[in-house]
Design a protein around this motif. Sequence first.
Motif: not given
Length: 606
Positions: A330-340
């Motif tokens: 359940x860890x987040x391996x990747x988060x796209x920059x669009x989250x900002x």
Amino acid sequence: MTHAATGPAVPIARHLPWFALFAAAMAACGWWSIHLAAGPLGFSMLWLPGGVLFGVLLSAPRQAWGGYLVAALLGILAANVQRNGLGLVTLVLSLCDVMETWLAAALVVPRVDVRQLGNINRTLRVSGLAVLVSCALSALVAAAARHILLPQSFGFAPLFKTWLASHALGMVIFGALTVIVRAEGRRMLGPPARRLELVVTLLVIAISSWLVFERGQLPVAFLLLPPLMVCVLRHHFSGFVPAIAVIALIAAMATSAGRGPFVLGSETNDLVRSYQLQLYLLCCCWVAFPVASVLAERRVLTHRVARSERQYRMLADYSRDLIIRVGTHRNLDYISPSVTELLGWTREEYDQQRWELIHPEDVAILRDTMDSLYEKGGLASIVYRCRHKQGHYIWLAANVRSVTDANGRAALVYSGRDVTSRVEAELALEQQIRRDPLTGLANRLLFDERIALALARGGRNRTRVGLLYIDLDYFKSVNDTHGHAVGDLVLREFARRLSGCIRSVDLGVRLGGDEFAVLVEDIATTQSLQFVANKLATAMREPMTLGELTLHVTASIGVGMSGCGQTDAAALVQLADGALYQAKAAGRDTWRLAVAEGPNDCDGNA
């Protein structure tokens, strides 16, 4: 189709200097093959011009083939004339040299692209078959010409085999080298940091070959295989082709000069010596080529995977959608920059407090969805609220798919986008469907839904539900006297006063025309309903000031209270409607109460 099958027209006149230089190069290659790699039958043991011409045709536009073929014919003819003199045999052999190469290239070009190392095995099969067919046909013609026109020469079979072997080997080895040189240029030497290493390795192979073929015995010749394999393992296909070419050149020259492990000391064994050399070169190719092929395909595959990863990474990084890869734990391996851009948080901030950002009402739904995907797999769509860094919530529509990582463990790929505008529009539309547009109160649709839910809860909790039915007294005369516009103002003012007389949990309803209702939940006695009815009747006795017009409008109210645990909506409506009729019969501007038959005390109190 390959690049050689198409291309712009080549102006021959403008390229005459280049074709002249190519003719000179072919003459030099022919001279080397005839004089420094001469075999026992007057044929070369390793025919170099055919390989060079084959490689040039495979890597050149087809419109330029004519110029290259003419230049090659002139160069080869010059080399043959210098050795054998001008004659019919010289002309026939020169034509055979050129035509076999043209035929092989014509068979290969429409079927494979020799520059694509990823298809090296298919290229080898097609090219090898084409070379064998073309060399066999030219060997038939050349051997027959020599046998017929020069009767003192060897028999037809030795001539055929010698020509076939020398031309096929030369075409394969030096054709591949020429294609790589023309297609790759400096890149054939590998990365700049390893080019010196490749040059040193080839120099070691050249020196070792010279030592072996200068005075070595037959077993010693196979000591060249270790440095050849090192060159292949270190430099892949870019090391295999030049290394084989170096060994072939030195071995052919040494054997032709009467030195090396294939010289058996007897004139009658010169033909066997030639066959041994050609078989040795073939063995070197057979040993090293599979390794070079596998490494070349591996390099191409690695390059494709890396390029594919870069492309997908670029798509994810520059997508406006929020893309997340959730790992096995359940860890987040990747988060796209669009989250900002979407939520205002940095990737690190989002990772640290991701569950705290979810709206409390949506956390359970999101967790249940993820648990189901981890357990059963598949694809799920969910719409939920997530807190922006500025404090407000936005609606996200997410597609979450279960995938399997390299170790066979479950992971999730999440793709979400902002749908706040859409959801708010849907909620507004939903509100319009269930609200009266004139007064803003609930309409009959919402009333029917809420009364059913209220009675169901009352049935479970053993509580009562109250309903007030309200009619404006003599409202028709207001419309007839002052018009419908004033009538609408009266309805709005009544709705305002009604909303001020009830609790926020109660529901004010306009059923239609001048008919209103109030739904009151969770009551035990009639006192709450009496209080609301009195408050509403009193509020309506106050004059209504509508601009310059002042009106006195009253209301008749029928109050109904359900029995303890009663769930019949129609019965409650009928009870309140009957009470309203009694209020009107009593002279209007009053209220009447009706209580359903049954226990009067749900909670044990009076």
